[in-house]
Design a protein around this motif. Sequence first.
Motif, PDB file in Angstrom:
ATOM      1  N   PRO A   1       0.611  -1.148  -0.188  1.00  0.00           N
ATOM      2  CA  PRO A   1       0.304   0.197  -0.200  1.00  0.00           C
ATOM      3  C   PRO A   1       0.516   0.903   0.234  1.00  0.00           C
ATOM      4  O   PRO A   1       0.194   2.087  -0.523  1.00  0.00           O
ATOM      5  CB  PRO A   1      -0.701  -0.362   1.688  1.00  0.00           C
ATOM      6  CG  PRO A   1      -0.809  -1.139   1.362  1.00  0.00           C
ATOM      7  CD  PRO A   1       0.259  -2.627   1.049  1.00  0.00           C
ATOM      8  N   GLU A   2       2.015   1.617   0.777  1.00  0.00           N
ATOM      9  CA  GLU A   2       2.585   2.808   0.525  1.00  0.00           C
ATOM     10  C   GLU A   2       3.597   2.657  -0.694  1.00  0.00           C
ATOM     11  O   GLU A   2       3.929   4.018  -0.853  1.00  0.00           O
ATOM     12  CB  GLU A   2       3.737   2.108   1.530  1.00  0.00           C
ATOM     13  CG  GLU A   2       4.842   0.585   2.087  1.00  0.00           C
ATOM     14  CD  GLU A   2       4.100  -0.173   2.774  1.00  0.00           C
ATOM     15  OE1 GLU A   2       5.127  -0.938   3.159  1.00  0.00           O
ATOM     16  OE2 GLU A   2       3.343  -0.008   2.451  1.00  0.00           O
ATOM     17  N   ALA A   3       3.935   1.624  -1.416  1.00  0.00           N
ATOM     18  CA  ALA A   3       4.363   1.845  -2.976  1.00  0.00           C
ATOM     19  C   ALA A   3       3.047   2.557  -3.704  1.00  0.00           C
ATOM     20  O   ALA A   3       3.435   2.754  -5.232  1.00  0.00           O
ATOM     21  CB  ALA A   3       5.335   0.857  -2.866  1.00  0.00           C
ATOM     22  N   LEU A   4       2.275   2.750  -3.325  1.00  0.00           N
ATOM     23  CA  LEU A   4       0.940   2.627  -4.859  1.00  0.00           C
ATOM     24  C   LEU A   4       0.643   3.098  -5.414  1.00  0.00           C
ATOM     25  O   LEU A   4       0.347   3.353  -6.189  1.00  0.00           O
ATOM     26  CB  LEU A   4      -0.123   2.044  -3.812  1.00  0.00           C
ATOM     27  CG  LEU A   4      -1.903   2.151  -4.564  1.00  0.00           C
ATOM     28  CD1 LEU A   4      -1.746   1.413  -5.893  1.00  0.00           C
ATOM     29  CD2 LEU A   4      -2.797   2.316  -3.538  1.00  0.00           C
ATOM     30  N   GLY A   5       0.730   4.704  -4.648  1.00  0.00           N
ATOM     31  CA  GLY A   5       0.813   6.094  -4.749  1.00  0.00           C
ATOM     32  C   GLY A   5       2.459   6.235  -6.452  1.00  0.00           C
ATOM     33  O   GLY A   5       1.606   6.476  -7.429  1.00  0.00           O
ATOM     34  N   GLU A   6       2.503   6.414  -6.279  1.00  0.00           N
ATOM     35  CA  GLU A   6       4.164   6.325  -7.461  1.00  0.00           C
ATOM     36  C   GLU A   6       4.187   5.359  -8.194  1.00  0.00           C
ATOM     37  O   GLU A   6       3.579   5.514  -9.200  1.00  0.00           O
ATOM     38  CB  GLU A   6       5.894   5.730  -6.637  1.00  0.00           C
ATOM     39  CG  GLU A   6       6.566   5.686  -7.376  1.00  0.00           C
ATOM     40  CD  GLU A   6       7.802   5.242  -6.917  1.00  0.00           C
ATOM     41  OE1 GLU A   6       8.757   5.799  -7.623  1.00  0.00           O
ATOM     42  OE2 GLU A   6       8.041   5.266  -5.554  1.00  0.00           O
ATOM     43  N   LEU A   7       3.412   3.713  -7.871  1.00  0.00           N
ATOM     44  CA  LEU A   7       3.159   2.886  -9.170  1.00  0.00           C
ATOM     45  C   LEU A   7       1.791   3.305  -9.962  1.00  0.00           C
ATOM     46  O   LEU A   7       2.015   3.305 -10.927  1.00  0.00           O
ATOM     47  CB  LEU A   7       2.564   1.558  -8.622  1.00  0.00           C
ATOM     48  CG  LEU A   7       2.819   0.406  -9.541  1.00  0.00           C
ATOM     49  CD1 LEU A   7       3.606  -0.024 -10.759  1.00  0.00           C
ATOM     50  CD2 LEU A   7       1.807  -0.902  -9.086  1.00  0.00           C
TER      51      LEU A   7
END
Length: 230
Positions: free
Chosen positions: A142-148
């Motif tokens: 979830p913490e890497a979702l925005g960038e992807l």
Amino acid sequence: MTNDALSDSLARVRQRLARALESAGRPAGDARMLAVSKTQPAAAIRHAHRLDQRHFGESYLQEALDKQAELDDLDDIVWHFVGPLQSNKTRAVAERFAWVHSVDRLKVARRLSEQRPDALPPLNICLQVNISREASKSGVMPEALGELARAVAALPGLSLRGLMAIPAPAETFDAQRRPLAELRTCLDDLKRTLDAPLDTLSMGMSGDLEAAVAEGATLVRLGTAVFGSR
């Protein structure tokens, strides 16, 4: 499964989905059933199609391509790829499917973008989120979702539609809802920051359909409940 048994199970699942929507205070038709037809013969898909099922999910590429060839006369089937996708198999998926639910790496998304034929509409993409943070599961954290999500939304030939998750199994209704609520929050957060048609929550399977609908699922992926045990 016989055709009569499939007819009965499909009717029961549709009633179950309708009841779940009513219980959640949502309009009829607000969530669509995706019949997960992996390992099922083309004949079963053809019969479900006769019963007005149009959206089918496949996980194994060669098996799916064989069935697509056998069912080529059914030009209104909407094919969804819901399984893990290796980067060396993206071309056939980009050419033959309308949806991919299992994108969790930018490399895969870029290949799908590059390989989507110009003559086809954009390929609908759901990003798979490892919402239960299981080491054995695919999905972006979830913490890497925005960038992807920002990177995928910018790719040509793709339309970022929403998120998908396969939470860890849970016994109670409330326990089932918790990770699904987190996925819904992830989508709400993306809607505030991205210019993309984010309208899809692909969540809920045969065991947690009601919890998923209660948390806003728009596509529920049902295999066993439709086709029986594999």
